[in-house]
Every structure is written in C-alpha cells, then in structure tokens.
Enzyme design. Structure first.
Site, PDB file in Angstrom:
ATOM      1  N   SER A  35     -42.887  -3.075 -33.514  1.00  0.00           N
ATOM      2  CA  SER A  35     -43.334  -1.693 -33.661  1.00  0.00           C
ATOM      3  C   SER A  35     -44.795  -1.729 -34.080  1.00  0.00           C
ATOM      4  O   SER A  35     -45.107  -1.950 -35.252  1.00  0.00           O
ATOM      5  CB  SER A  35     -42.491  -0.971 -34.724  1.00  0.00           C
ATOM      6  OG  SER A  35     -42.888   0.386 -34.835  1.00  0.00           O
ATOM      7  N   PRO A  36     -45.716  -1.564 -33.125  1.00  0.00           N
ATOM      8  CA  PRO A  36     -47.138  -1.648 -33.462  1.00  0.00           C
ATOM      9  C   PRO A  36     -47.588  -0.427 -34.250  1.00  0.00           C
ATOM     10  O   PRO A  36     -46.899   0.599 -34.264  1.00  0.00           O
ATOM     11  CB  PRO A  36     -47.811  -1.692 -32.087  1.00  0.00           C
ATOM     12  CG  PRO A  36     -46.870  -0.966 -31.190  1.00  0.00           C
ATOM     13  CD  PRO A  36     -45.492  -1.284 -31.701  1.00  0.00           C
ATOM     14  N   ASP A  78     -41.123  -0.145 -30.076  1.00  0.00           N
ATOM     15  CA  ASP A  78     -40.821   1.100 -30.788  1.00  0.00           C
ATOM     16  C   ASP A  78     -42.112   1.861 -31.040  1.00  0.00           C
ATOM     17  O   ASP A  78     -43.030   1.342 -31.679  1.00  0.00           O
ATOM     18  CB  ASP A  78     -40.123   0.778 -32.115  1.00  0.00           C
ATOM     19  CG  ASP A  78     -40.113   1.956 -33.076  1.00  0.00           C
ATOM     20  OD1 ASP A  78     -39.810   3.079 -32.630  1.00  0.00           O
ATOM     21  OD2 ASP A  78     -40.409   1.747 -34.276  1.00  0.00           O
TER      22      ASP A  78
END
Length: 327
Positions: A35-36, A78
């Site tokens: 999830s960046p 995400d």
C-alpha cells in the site's frame, strides 16, 4: 546490503525500494502486496506525492516489480481515493493507474477488489463534516495485477463462512429449497445444496481497521514511539497471501511501513521481504515478531535497529494468524 532485522522466514531492509528490488533475482517473487503512500492533497508525515506526479512515480516501482515476479506471480496494490484540490470532485488518479500499468508495462488486471472499512472516520472533513456535501469515503480500491493472464490463484483457500440461510439449506435441502429457473435465465439446480466448506468470497472485502491493542502497538507504547499513521489490518494481506500463494512462496512489500504484510506472511508460512525507507518505522515494525519479548528486549532491539545494526528476532515468539479474513 544487510537487513535491519531478520526472522526464521523473512528479512526487513531499510532503503529505497527501487534499489532494493533491483537486487532481487528476476522471476523470483510470487506476490508483491503493498500500500504505497496515497496521492492526497494534504501532505502526510509518511511522504505522499502530489497527484500530478504520482502515477509516473509509482510506475518506476511497477516496472521493476514486473521483472521480479514469476510468470504466475501477482502484484496487489491497495490505494485510497482522493479529491481534487479545493473542490468536491474526485481525482481519477487511482483509476488511471491500472490503465498505465497495463498499457505501459504489460500487466494484466486480474480483478479489481474493494476494501470496505466500516470503522473509518468520516472524511474528507471539508466536504463531509463541515459542508455536508458528500458521504464519507470508506472504500479503497485494491488492484490485483498479474504478469500473465493465468496467475496462480485458488479461491478455495479463502472461502467465507456460510450465512445462516445457507446453513439451513445444507442441513435440509429438500425442505428449504426447490431448484428452479431464475428470472435471469440461470438454472439453479440441486448442486447449490452441496457443502463446499464455505462460500466463494466477493470482491468487496469488509475488514474493519480497529486494532488498538495488538503486539505492535503494545511495543510502540512500551518504547515510547508513535505507531505508523497509515496501517492496514492484517486480514487484508492475509486474504491475498492465502488466495495467491502457497506455503514457502516469497511475498514482498515494497512500502512496508509497520510491516503488517511480513507478519501475515510469516504467520502463514511464507517467506517474506520488507522494504521501508524510514528507519524509525522499520525499527518499530520489529515488535510484530516479538510477542514474547520483555520491555527491556523491545527497547534493546529498537535501539539496535536505529543504530544500523542487524538484529535476529528468531528467538522470539509471534502470535498466530487471524482465522476468518473476509465476510
């Protein structure tokens, strides 16, 4: 490059994920789950990028991920939504990402998932709380990309519990259900009364993000540091690790943060690598693998990682994975 810490099945590294990914062998990774930092208008302490440069920035990582994945590997991303600056109109950045990933790099979009967090606080404040012009934003898009059209996947590994209605049907199919043709034209036969061990989950994952007293936060409190401000619940990576990998496979998180992915991978008997740029976040993430540690041991490990030493956490115990991952 030496890891910041290691366990029986994984290693966590501090550094730029582009450089760290480059050191991995091509065609060696089964799953990248991450999830960046989201492309939000409001700057966050974990370092999010502006929307206008976000997609090009993320594309750099995706291109390397593509090379490192096995042919049947997957890249699960995400992403939260965002609004345009100063107006109650949504940004399209997270919908442009799958187009660029597929057109520019060669990924396939295996499926789109949506993570519904019922415990999420109302946001954005300006349009929801103050002016009351929009409903609260409670859903993240979770893009499942694959290197080919046929990635490894087994949905029977993530079956959801049957509803009470389905349990009654299975107990006495003849009394509860009569096979018939539905209005859509689909023929619903007696096969629907077979017990398959659970229901096939939908692509809407309802997972509350409410962990307030887990081993990670207990460790943070003991040492006197803040927890990572953008954690996701362990059930989210657990779902995709079970769905898309087998025991012994390699799972990588390129924006590890508090390393929830590594914790889930190890609990599910997968090998893992975690890459995180901020050493303070990585040092605290070690607490996830130290459920049996004393306060003194927590502080010692935290200080050693901050000092750039490599710590072996294999002697500590960690908690078992959660049971049900989707509703």
């Amino acid at each position: 490059m030496r890891p910041a810490y290691m366990t029986q099945q994984g290693e966590a590294f501090c550094g730029d994920a582009i450089e760290l990914l480059a050191k991995c062998n091509d065609n060696s990774v089964n799953l990248v789950f991450t999830s960046p930092p989201f492309a939000l208008q409001r700057k966050k302490e974990y370092g999010n990028r502006d929307q206008h440069e976000y997609i090009d920035w993320l594309l750099q990582f995706a291109a390397i991920v593509f090379r490192k994945l096995k042919d049947d590997g997957s890249f699960v991303l995400d992403l939260g939504g965002a609004y345009q600056k100063g107006v109650p109109a949504r940004s399209l950045y997270n919908f442009r990402i799958p187009i660029r990933f597929c057109d520019d790099i060669g990924f396939f979009l295996a499926e789109d998932f949506y993570w519904y967090n019922p415990s999420k606080l109302p946001s954005p404040i300006e349009w929801v709380n103050k002016r009351k012009l929009r409903a609260k934003d409670s859903v993240n898009t979770v893009w499942w990309f694959s290197k080919t059209e046929w990635p490894k996947a087994d949905v029977t590994n993530v079956l959801a519990p049957y509803s009470d209605r389905m349990k009654r049907l299975l107990k006495d199919p003849d009394a509860f259900y009569s096979p018939k043709l539905r209005p859509s034209g689909h023929d619903i036969g007696t096969g629907f009364g077979k017990d398959n061990g659970g229901a096939i989950p939908s692509n809407l994952l309802q997972i509350p993000n409410t962990d307030s007293n887990g081993v990670y936060l207990r460790g943070c409190k003991s040492v006197g540091v803040k927890g990572h401000p953008a954690r996701f619940p362990a059930k989210l990576p657990e779902f995709f690790i079970k769905f898309l990998t087998d025991p012994g496979d390699l799972v990588v998180d390129i924006f590890a943060g508090s390393n929830t992915t590594g914790e889930a991978a190890q609990a599910l008997n997968r090998r893992w690598l975690a890459f995180e740029l901020v050493r303070e976040y990585l040092a605290a993430s070690a607490f996830r693998f130290m459920d049996s540690a004393t306060d003194q041991e927590l502080a010692s490990v935290h200080n050693q990682i901050l000092a750039g030493k490599t710590v072996n956490l294999s002697k500590f115990q960690m908690r078992l994975p959660l049971n049900d991952v989707a509703e």
